[in-house]
Enzyme design. Sequence first.
Site, PDB file in Angstrom:
ATOM      1  N   ASP A  13       0.809  -1.226   0.000  1.00 50.96           N
ATOM      2  CA  ASP A  13       0.000   0.000   0.000  1.00 50.96           C
ATOM      3  C   ASP A  13       0.839   1.271   0.000  1.00 50.96           C
ATOM      4  O   ASP A  13       0.432   2.308   0.544  1.00 50.96           O
ATOM      5  CB  ASP A  13      -0.969   0.015   1.200  1.00 50.96           C
ATOM      6  N   LYS A  16       1.824   2.074  -5.094  1.00 52.17           N
ATOM      7  CA  LYS A  16       2.370   1.503  -6.335  1.00 52.17           C
ATOM      8  C   LYS A  16       1.445   1.750  -7.518  1.00 52.17           C
ATOM      9  O   LYS A  16       1.899   2.044  -8.623  1.00 52.17           O
ATOM     10  CB  LYS A  16       2.598  -0.014  -6.164  1.00 52.17           C
ATOM     11  N   GLY A  40      -4.503  -4.343  -3.830  1.00 52.47           N
ATOM     12  CA  GLY A  40      -5.493  -3.298  -4.077  1.00 52.47           C
ATOM     13  C   GLY A  40      -4.721  -2.077  -4.520  1.00 52.47           C
ATOM     14  O   GLY A  40      -4.104  -1.418  -3.685  1.00 52.47           O
ATOM     15  N   HIS A  41      -4.686  -1.830  -5.821  1.00 52.52           N
ATOM     16  CA  HIS A  41      -3.880  -0.737  -6.363  1.00 52.52           C
ATOM     17  C   HIS A  41      -4.812   0.373  -6.837  1.00 52.52           C
ATOM     18  O   HIS A  41      -5.602   0.180  -7.759  1.00 52.52           O
ATOM     19  CB  HIS A  41      -2.996  -1.249  -7.512  1.00 52.52           C
ATOM     20  N   GLN A 224       2.029  -6.105  -3.240  1.00 52.75           N
ATOM     21  CA  GLN A 224       2.440  -6.194  -1.825  1.00 52.75           C
ATOM     22  C   GLN A 224       3.742  -5.401  -1.634  1.00 52.75           C
ATOM     23  O   GLN A 224       3.981  -4.456  -2.365  1.00 52.75           O
ATOM     24  CB  GLN A 224       2.593  -7.653  -1.374  1.00 52.75           C
TER      25      GLN A 224
END
Length: 424
Positions: A13, A16, A40-41, A224
């Site tokens: 988080d 990225k 979750g991007h 990650q």
Amino acid sequence: MSSTLVVGCQWGDEGKGKIVDILAEKADIIVRFQGGANAGHTVLTDSGQYILHLLPSGILRESKKCVIASGVVVDPEQVVNETAELEKLGIKVKGRLFISGKAHLVFPYHKFLDGYYENLKQCHHIGTTKRGIGPAYTDRAARTGIRMYDLVDENRFKDRLDYILDLKKKSIIGIKDQVEFDLQFNLDYARRVRDALMDYVTDTSLLISDALAVDTGVLFEGAQGTLLDVDHGTSPYTTSSNTIAGGLYAGCGISPFIPDKTIGVVKAYTTRVGEGPFPTQIDGDPGDVMRDKGGEFGATTGRPRRCGWLDMVALRYALRINGVNSIALTKLDVLSAMGKIKVCTAYRCGSTVLDEFPDDIYTLPHCEPLYTDFDGWDEDISEINDYNNLPVNTRKYITGLEELGGIRIKYISTGPARDKIIIK
Ligand code: GDP
Ligand code: IMO
Ligand code: MG
């Protein structure tokens, strides 16, 4: 050949998605090579906010090819849903997305088992995203996984599935009546997966190798973060894949090379979601202020993220094992008006002062961070787009980090939107 790797340098988080989206403008192909829908991007474009879990963030740049390589564990439902949502918004995915036939699939029973094992582990639970990641990678290693190519021949697949489900029912107590382990349920599921996704399947190892052999810009999107790496992270509180730069080659099926650029994404402070040690964690203020101002809630699970100061001991470790050439420093705007800003430069562990991240992770909960203080700044920096116009204390913070890390900070992100980026 032009290749860039974007890798998270903390516990995920770091921002990225935003950095990949910016770099994707100049790339031709964007590749996810590990992890799964646990990611979750978040990307904020002129047309709104998107949270990508499985599709590479480059999918928002319409002319680009996107690859899900063999190291990713693919949740078919997630691919179908993300694709449908994007296509509804006018972003074409078909013809631009390529999925490795060797990629392992996340079946509903993997998600069930993720929750099942977490419950059984009780106080030892990891705090996973419950996206089936651990069980899918476990099956890969145990050679009981299912890959896209397994679905090609229905009779052959039925035999394999029957044996896999039987093995699970015989070896895991308490799952016998779960519909997720029913043969017909899984055959129907697999048929839907094959119909929906087989057209995307290709030899992505060849596709990427060919692209690297000519002047095609390939952007590798890490998911990650370094400290969640299954081997080199804060084990056992990690994810189940190699999140570090080294994971790239096995995850794509390409020969090892040094990318032209390895960009480490680093949040200007630290966050962590899920269980596990976090030396610079702050309970209460200013950790709570960071969470509120930075919107630090999981993009996949909505869980509040634990917050704390930047940890240079952990960061130097991440820079080293990833071979980072430059840093993209994100969320610097969140540190405005925080008073003094602390940065951990070493750990005190008993009577020893540690400059290096401990190899034995059991040491970490006993490490007390030793801090250097930086003067803060009160100005809102989110409208500034020239490095020289940043407040003097902001610049001192940036150059101070460069000195402490022995690394150049090239990108400075001052807000979620695409244009909130300063190139130094
Ligand atoms: P990722 O998993 O590394 O892609 O990061 P996430 O998307 O999970 O979390 C990063 C969050 O910070 C998202 O909500 C982004 O929109 C947001 N974000 C990214 N860069 C910045 C920034 O420079 N400032 C602020 N305030 N928010 C940012
Ligand atoms: P992105 O790509 C932050 C964490 C989970 C949990 C541990 C194991 O958005 O940075 P898993 O579901 O992988 O078995 O969970 O890893 N985790 C993440 N934390 N960002 C992520 O991805 C994460 N993916 C997994 O919270 O602690
Ligand atoms: Mg995220």
